[in-house]
Design a protein around this motif. Structure first.
Motif, PDB file in Angstrom:
ATOM      1  N   GLY A 395     -14.398   9.783 -28.839  1.00 26.12           N
ATOM      2  CA  GLY A 395     -15.477  10.664 -28.411  1.00 26.12           C
ATOM      3  C   GLY A 395     -16.260  10.125 -27.235  1.00 26.12           C
ATOM      4  N   VAL A 396     -15.921   8.914 -26.759  1.00 26.79           N
ATOM      5  CA  VAL A 396     -16.601   8.324 -25.608  1.00 26.79           C
ATOM      6  C   VAL A 396     -16.125   9.005 -24.328  1.00 26.79           C
ATOM      7  CG1 VAL A 396     -16.917   6.227 -24.241  1.00 26.79           C
ATOM      8  CG2 VAL A 396     -16.894   6.115 -26.752  1.00 26.79           C
ATOM      9  N   VAL A 397     -17.077   9.387 -23.473  1.00 29.10           N
ATOM     10  CA  VAL A 397     -16.769  10.019 -22.181  1.00 29.10           C
ATOM     11  C   VAL A 397     -17.290   9.119 -21.069  1.00 29.10           C
ATOM     12  CG1 VAL A 397     -17.150  12.014 -20.698  1.00 29.10           C
ATOM     13  CG2 VAL A 397     -16.890  12.333 -23.167  1.00 29.10           C
ATOM     14  N   VAL A 427      -7.932  11.927 -22.501  1.00 32.95           N
ATOM     15  CA  VAL A 427      -7.985  13.176 -21.723  1.00 32.95           C
ATOM     16  C   VAL A 427      -8.699  12.911 -20.406  1.00 32.95           C
ATOM     17  CG1 VAL A 427      -8.964  15.499 -21.605  1.00 32.95           C
ATOM     18  CG2 VAL A 427      -7.935  14.685 -23.738  1.00 32.95           C
ATOM     19  N   LEU A 428      -8.130  13.410 -19.301  1.00 35.72           N
ATOM     20  CA  LEU A 428      -8.767  13.341 -17.991  1.00 35.72           C
ATOM     21  C   LEU A 428      -9.152  14.762 -17.580  1.00 35.72           C
ATOM     22  CD1 LEU A 428      -9.448  11.466 -15.523  1.00 35.72           C
ATOM     23  CD2 LEU A 428      -7.289  12.246 -14.539  1.00 35.72           C
ATOM     24  N   LEU A 429     -10.421  14.965 -17.269  1.00 35.22           N
ATOM     25  CA  LEU A 429     -10.935  16.287 -16.899  1.00 35.22           C
ATOM     26  C   LEU A 429     -11.375  16.301 -15.441  1.00 35.22           C
ATOM     27  CD1 LEU A 429     -12.057  19.173 -17.509  1.00 35.22           C
ATOM     28  CD2 LEU A 429     -14.208  18.050 -18.178  1.00 35.22           C
ATOM     29  N   ALA A 430     -10.893  17.282 -14.686  1.00 36.26           N
ATOM     30  CA  ALA A 430     -11.321  17.488 -13.299  1.00 36.26           C
ATOM     31  C   ALA A 430     -11.698  18.962 -13.142  1.00 36.26           C
ATOM     32  CB  ALA A 430     -10.211  17.114 -12.324  1.00 36.26           C
ATOM     33  N   CYS A 458     -14.642  17.980 -27.434  1.00 36.28           N
ATOM     34  CA  CYS A 458     -13.234  18.394 -27.390  1.00 36.28           C
ATOM     35  C   CYS A 458     -12.273  17.366 -27.978  1.00 36.28           C
ATOM     36  CB  CYS A 458     -12.836  18.691 -25.940  1.00 36.28           C
ATOM     37  SG  CYS A 458     -13.807  20.006 -25.164  1.00 36.28           S
ATOM     38  N   VAL A 459     -12.790  16.406 -28.736  1.00 37.20           N
ATOM     39  CA  VAL A 459     -11.923  15.384 -29.330  1.00 37.20           C
ATOM     40  C   VAL A 459     -10.889  16.047 -30.234  1.00 37.20           C
ATOM     41  CG1 VAL A 459     -11.842  13.419 -30.900  1.00 37.20           C
ATOM     42  CG2 VAL A 459     -13.682  13.594 -29.217  1.00 37.20           C
TER      43      VAL A 459
END
Length: 494
Positions: A395-397, A427-430, A458-459
């Motif tokens: 859950g760490v971002v 997960v990588l979010l762009a 979103c985990v």
């Protein structure tokens, strides 16, 4: 009951049968009083010399049905699918021909006709769907000017006319009329004036639909009596308005189709399979006409690795599309030539600057993906783009990119790639600024780490589910539609 009364008044007024209004309201009220305590639907139908009200409901009320308390032509109970229909038919005072004549006599005095023209113009201007305009045309003139109306259109000025929409005051006669019309030849006439043809001995007024010098079709009106000069004048006036509305709708549809085709050409043609990668994409251009947006994304094969990109060109329309096309093709070409992601951005920056006055600023996140035993090795460059975020299964971002200069501004800029490792499940979010700068009042979505908070929820989700969750979060952040394009790219190590 109040809603039924209001609806009945609106329908009777639109059909110009105000004389039947008191009786129509009473009949509708009698039917509504008998409904079961469940949702129901009220429908009015016009049959030329009569109107019929239908009350449709899936649940039948207790007790025997009763007829209206006022005199009606007939009433009964029928069944349509899983619905029970309680109906009653009222004979109108005078035939539809007499009705039209009375309306025309009143209209000839001036204000009524002007009001009708204004209402007709509003109805025609209210749609930009080319398929809806012929239906609106027919229902404007029936039964006020004619018993029936047939609208013919063609794909080109000299192309053959085809029957697009047919309407009759008596719906039961539509099929027979369609068969009769198939036996007559309707051609492009003088685009300036109406002409008269005959069908089974009855006159048919053919009104050309011409706008901006182009013949778009024909509007044919049928009556049992002759067409007076007033009818011809009114029909020609409506024909001019109808043709302009039809032409505007066609031009709008053509522009929207061209924009969609151009936008598709600027996006990846397929969804490639990348070993060890689960990915999801959301792309939504802003604008009512699906105007070509400045946002874009890409994912493609390059030698032993895979490349991805998500970018945002300043502005929209053809100028932005030109820079988008330049960026996509340059990224792919240089990647296949073996250039690293940092070198690719340096050369793309130079190519944009060489466009001169046509150039547009561009923010871009570009990287390559190499599958490794422990997950994915990613090298990426963020050129003025919103920061990319990594979500761990815990859950760490965290932010994983170093901000660098956007493209198309400085000629002597040097880019450096960051290296990010994605363990299995990372997960990588762009995203583009259509997400981060979504605004409600004076607050942006990404204020106080708003995007990171959304991502943290979103985990355990798949890449597609993460992309959809971010899209929905951006949509729900403000009540009004977004005025900016939106692109979301999610990469998840399997």
């Amino acid at each position: 009951m109040t809603a039924t009364r209001r609806f009945t008044r609106e329908v009777m007024t639109a059909w110009a049968v105000a004389a039947a209004l008191p009786q129509a309201e009473r009949v509708a009220a009698d039917l509504v009083e008998q409904v079961a305590d469940e949702p129901f639907e009220v429908i009015w139908k016009h049959f030329g010399d009569a109107v019929q009200v239908e009350l449709r409901q899936r649940t039948a009320p207790a007790g025997d049905p009763k007829g209206p308390s006022v005199e009606v032509e007939e009433w009964g109970i029928t069944f349509a699918g899983d619905s029970r229909v309680h109906w009653a038919r009222l004979t109108l005072p005078g035939s539809s021909d007499r009705e039209s004549s009375e309306w025309l006599e009143e209209a000839a005095r001036g204000p009524h006709w002007l009001g009708f023209l204004a209402d007709a113009s509003d109805l025609l201007a209210g749609t930009l769907d080319p398929d809806m305009v012929p239906a609106i045309i027919a229902q404007i003139v029936v039964p006020r000017l004619a018993n029936w109306c047939a609208v013919y259109t063609s794909d080109s000025a000299l192309g053959p006319l085809r029957l697009t929409y047919l309407w009759h005051a008596d719906e039961a006669r539509i099929d027979g009329l369609r068969a009769d019309l198939s036996e007559i030849q309707v051609n492009h006439a003088d685009p300036r004036v109406a002409s008269t043809i005959h069908l089974d001995g009855a006159p048919v007024l053919a009104v050309p639909l011409t706008a901006r010098g182009r013949a778009l079709g024909m509007m044919c009106l049928g009556r049992t009596d002759r067409f007076t000069e007033d009818v011809v004048q009114f029909a020609e006036d409506i024909g001019r308005r109808a043709a302009l509305a039809m032409d505007n709708a066609r031009l709008y549809a053509q522009q929207a189709a061209a924009n969609r085709a151009l936008q598709r050409s600027l996006l990846p043609p397929n969804e490639p399979e990348v070993p060890g990668l689960d990915y999801g994409v959301v792309y939504e251009p802003a604008g009512e006409t699906n105007e070509v947006g400045g946002d874009f994304y890409d994912l493609f094969k390059a030698d032993e690795s895979w490349r991805f990109a998500i970018g945002d060109v300043c502005g929209t329309g053809p100028e932005a599309a030109a820079v988008t096309g330049l960026a996509r093709h340059t990224l792919r070409l240089l990647a296949r030539e073996g250039y690293g992601v940092a070198a690719v951005l340096g050369r793309l920056n130079q190519a944009i600057l060489e466009e001169g006055e046509r150039a547009r600023f561009l923010t871009l996140l570009h990287g390559d993906i190499t599958p490794v035993e422990s997950g994915l090795e990613v090298r990426l460059v963020s050129a003025g783009h919103p920061e990319a975020l990594r979500l761990k299964p815990s859950g760490v971002v965290e932010t994983v990119t170093t901000p660098q200069s956007l493209l198309g501004v400085f000629p002597e800029v040097v880019f450096e790639a960051d290296t990010v490792h994605l363990d299995h499940g990372d997960v990588l979010l762009a995203v583009t600024d259509g997400v981060t700068e979504r605004r409600t009042g004076g607050r942006l979505l990404d204020d106080d780490g708003g995007l990171a908070k959304l991502l943290a929820e979103c985990v355990g989700l798949s890449a597609r589910a993460v992309a959809e969750r971010i899209r929905r979060g951006a949509e729900d952040f403000a009540p009004e539609p977004s005025a900016d394009d939106l692109a979301i790219l999610v990469l998840r190590a399997r």
